[in-house]
Design a protein around this motif. Structure first.
Motif, PDB file in Angstrom:
ATOM      1  N   ILE A  75     -18.248  22.217  24.824  1.00  0.00           N
ATOM      2  CA  ILE A  75     -19.304  21.198  24.809  1.00  0.00           C
ATOM      3  C   ILE A  75     -18.880  20.026  23.933  1.00  0.00           C
ATOM      4  CG2 ILE A  75     -21.745  20.749  24.342  1.00  0.00           C
ATOM      5  CD1 ILE A  75     -22.214  23.777  24.577  1.00  0.00           C
ATOM      6  N   ALA A  76     -18.269  20.328  22.785  1.00  0.00           N
ATOM      7  CA  ALA A  76     -17.809  19.268  21.881  1.00  0.00           C
ATOM      8  C   ALA A  76     -16.738  18.404  22.533  1.00  0.00           C
ATOM      9  CB  ALA A  76     -17.277  19.888  20.589  1.00  0.00           C
ATOM     10  N   MET A  77     -15.886  18.998  23.371  1.00  0.00           N
ATOM     11  CA  MET A  77     -14.888  18.213  24.100  1.00  0.00           C
ATOM     12  C   MET A  77     -15.556  17.173  24.985  1.00  0.00           C
ATOM     13  SD  MET A  77     -12.072  21.137  25.140  1.00  0.00           S
ATOM     14  CE  MET A  77     -11.009  19.979  26.026  1.00  0.00           C
ATOM     15  N   GLY A  78     -16.674  17.564  25.614  1.00  0.00           N
ATOM     16  CA  GLY A  78     -17.416  16.606  26.427  1.00  0.00           C
ATOM     17  C   GLY A  78     -17.968  15.466  25.601  1.00  0.00           C
ATOM     18  N   PHE A  79     -18.530  15.792  24.429  1.00  0.00           N
ATOM     19  CA  PHE A  79     -19.010  14.750  23.522  1.00  0.00           C
ATOM     20  C   PHE A  79     -17.886  13.776  23.164  1.00  0.00           C
ATOM     21  CE2 PHE A  79     -22.646  17.552  22.272  1.00  0.00           C
ATOM     22  CZ  PHE A  79     -23.652  16.617  22.427  1.00  0.00           C
ATOM     23  N   SER A  80     -16.742  14.325  22.776  1.00  0.00           N
ATOM     24  CA  SER A  80     -15.639  13.481  22.324  1.00  0.00           C
ATOM     25  C   SER A  80     -15.067  12.644  23.464  1.00  0.00           C
ATOM     26  CB  SER A  80     -14.533  14.348  21.710  1.00  0.00           C
ATOM     27  OG  SER A  80     -14.893  14.767  20.414  1.00  0.00           O
ATOM     28  N   LEU A  81     -14.975  13.229  24.654  1.00  0.00           N
ATOM     29  CA  LEU A  81     -14.434  12.485  25.793  1.00  0.00           C
ATOM     30  C   LEU A  81     -15.324  11.297  26.134  1.00  0.00           C
ATOM     31  CD1 LEU A  81     -12.331  12.243  28.022  1.00  0.00           C
ATOM     32  CD2 LEU A  81     -13.693  13.840  29.394  1.00  0.00           C
ATOM     33  N   VAL A  82     -16.638  11.511  26.179  1.00  0.00           N
ATOM     34  CA  VAL A  82     -17.564  10.418  26.458  1.00  0.00           C
ATOM     35  C   VAL A  82     -17.511   9.383  25.339  1.00  0.00           C
ATOM     36  CG1 VAL A  82     -20.015   9.833  26.659  1.00  0.00           C
ATOM     37  CG2 VAL A  82     -19.082  11.762  27.938  1.00  0.00           C
ATOM     38  N   TYR A  83     -17.430   9.858  24.094  1.00  0.00           N
ATOM     39  CA  TYR A  83     -17.383   8.927  22.973  1.00  0.00           C
ATOM     40  C   TYR A  83     -16.138   8.051  23.038  1.00  0.00           C
ATOM     41  CZ  TYR A  83     -17.218   7.078  18.259  1.00  0.00           C
ATOM     42  OH  TYR A  83     -17.149   6.219  17.192  1.00  0.00           O
ATOM     43  N   ARG A  84     -15.019   8.621  23.422  1.00  0.00           N
ATOM     44  CA  ARG A  84     -13.777   7.849  23.488  1.00  0.00           C
ATOM     45  C   ARG A  84     -13.919   6.637  24.392  1.00  0.00           C
ATOM     46  NH1 ARG A  84      -8.798  11.871  24.671  1.00  0.00           N
ATOM     47  NH2 ARG A  84      -7.845   9.844  25.155  1.00  0.00           N
ATOM     48  N   LEU A  85     -14.671   6.772  25.482  1.00  0.00           N
ATOM     49  CA  LEU A  85     -14.776   5.680  26.452  1.00  0.00           C
ATOM     50  C   LEU A  85     -15.981   4.786  26.223  1.00  0.00           C
ATOM     51  CD1 LEU A  85     -12.707   7.606  27.856  1.00  0.00           C
ATOM     52  CD2 LEU A  85     -13.588   6.749  30.015  1.00  0.00           C
ATOM     53  N   THR A  86     -16.963   5.234  25.445  1.00  0.00           N
ATOM     54  CA  THR A  86     -18.193   4.451  25.286  1.00  0.00           C
ATOM     55  C   THR A  86     -18.521   4.107  23.844  1.00  0.00           C
ATOM     56  OG1 THR A  86     -19.588   6.420  25.127  1.00  0.00           O
ATOM     57  CG2 THR A  86     -19.191   5.543  27.339  1.00  0.00           C
ATOM     58  N   ARG A  87     -17.934   4.844  22.895  1.00  0.00           N
ATOM     59  CA  ARG A  87     -18.203   4.682  21.466  1.00  0.00           C
ATOM     60  C   ARG A  87     -19.647   4.993  21.088  1.00  0.00           C
ATOM     61  NH1 ARG A  87     -13.576   5.147  21.513  1.00  0.00           N
ATOM     62  NH2 ARG A  87     -11.985   3.955  20.403  1.00  0.00           N
TER      63      ARG A  87
END
Length: 318
Positions: free
Chosen positions: A23-35
């Protein structure tokens, strides 16, 4: 705490942490592209699980053994529902607030899509609450990991025991997490996502489909969340409101590994799961503090900044 109990807590914590890490990987992946952190992600994980359960078992699920066909159907539906919910949140609540380059240009845009994401998560929770009226439900294990041995448990050195299912969860969680991280490194799509995360405006000028790449990130995050739901839900009674705490724990894991680092998110999830498991096994704290301490860690890591607990090798001369 004896050595056997400590080993048992460690392995159980790795199993729990593998789900947190996905789940945390999903958070980080979205954050990388949207901040921006997708705060509704925990609700989408629970939503994906219960949508699959409703479609296969109806509104009164029980933790009964499933045949092969229903098990496969439930697993596929949960992962697909997680991906679909995440994509829907992006298309309805996020995309309208993103400028053409796919990256927030001002605070108003950020506040708009954060509010939209939270509203979407609340909507999922409320709709499920209309159908699933009990406080919690027992969800069957569609992965059938507990059937790997007749007893379902293994004896550990020192007198402890561990569920065979926990070992299967560790293996699946690590395998999928490492595979996704590697694909993001070696594939063209992963390279394009990295370009968008570094400079979305330049990426758009170079012709990269920024909005499509952000959508892919949401879909991958949702699928990872759906798989995490499959891994974690059979081990406990699950309620429609559990997505809030689950999401906060996954955010803590992502921050612990350094927000934006997909690999760090997986490691942070494993660390958080082990910490929580030792808290449950502790004679000093016990199960009552299982949710308190991870949330305290979230506050501590937030105070340290988004780099988490990673030490800087070089100080900024400024």
């Amino acid at each position: 705490m004896s050595g056997g109990v400590a080993l048992q807590a460690f392995l159980s914590g790795l199993a729990l942490g593998a789900a947190y890490g996905l789940i945390a990987m999903g958070f980080s992946l979205v954050y990388r592209l949207t901040r921006v952190i997708a705060f509704a992600h925990g609700d989408l994980v629970i939503g994906g699980v219960f949508i699959g359960v409703l479609m296969v078992l109806g509104s009164t699920p029980v933790a009964a053994a499933l045949d092969v066909a229903p098990s496969v159907g439930l697993a596929v539906l949960v992962i697909a529902a997680g991906a679909a919910l995440s994509a829907g949140v992006y298309l309805i609540a996020v995309r309208p607030f993103l400028p053409a380059a796919g990256h927030q240009s001002n605070r108003g845009d950020v506040l708009g899509w954060v509010a939209g994401g939270l509203a979407a998560g609340l909507l999922v929770r409320e709709v499920l609450g209309l159908v699933l009226t009990q406080d919690a439900y027992a969800v069957p294990d569609p992965l059938r990991l507990g059937r790997l041995t007749p007893s379902g448990v293994l004896q550990l050195p020192g007198g402890g025991t561990v569920a065979v299912r926990a070992l299967g969860v560790i293996g699946i969680g690590l395998a999928v997490g490492i595979l996704v991280e590697r694909l993001l490194v070696v594939t063209r799509t992963g390279t394009a996502m990295k370009a968008v995360s570094e400079d979305p405006t330049a990426a758009a000028l170079l012709g990269l489909p920024v909005r499509r790449l952000v959508l892919i990130a949401f879909v991958v995050a949702g699928a990872l969340g759906g798989l995490a739901g499959l891994l974690i839900s059979p081990d406990r009674s699950l309620g429609v409101d559990d997505g809030v705490i689950l999401g906060l724990k996954a955010i803590a894991a992502a921050l612990l590994g350094g927000l934006g680092s997909v690999r760090g998110a997986l490691a942070g999830g494993l660390a958080l799961g082990v910490i929580e498991s030792f808290i449950v096994a502790s004679s000093v704290l016990g199960p009552r503090y299982a949710d308190v301490v991870p949330l305290a860690i979230l506050l501590i890591v937030l105070a340290l900044g988004r780099q988490g607990l990673r030490l800087r090798l070089r100080e900024d001369p400024e």
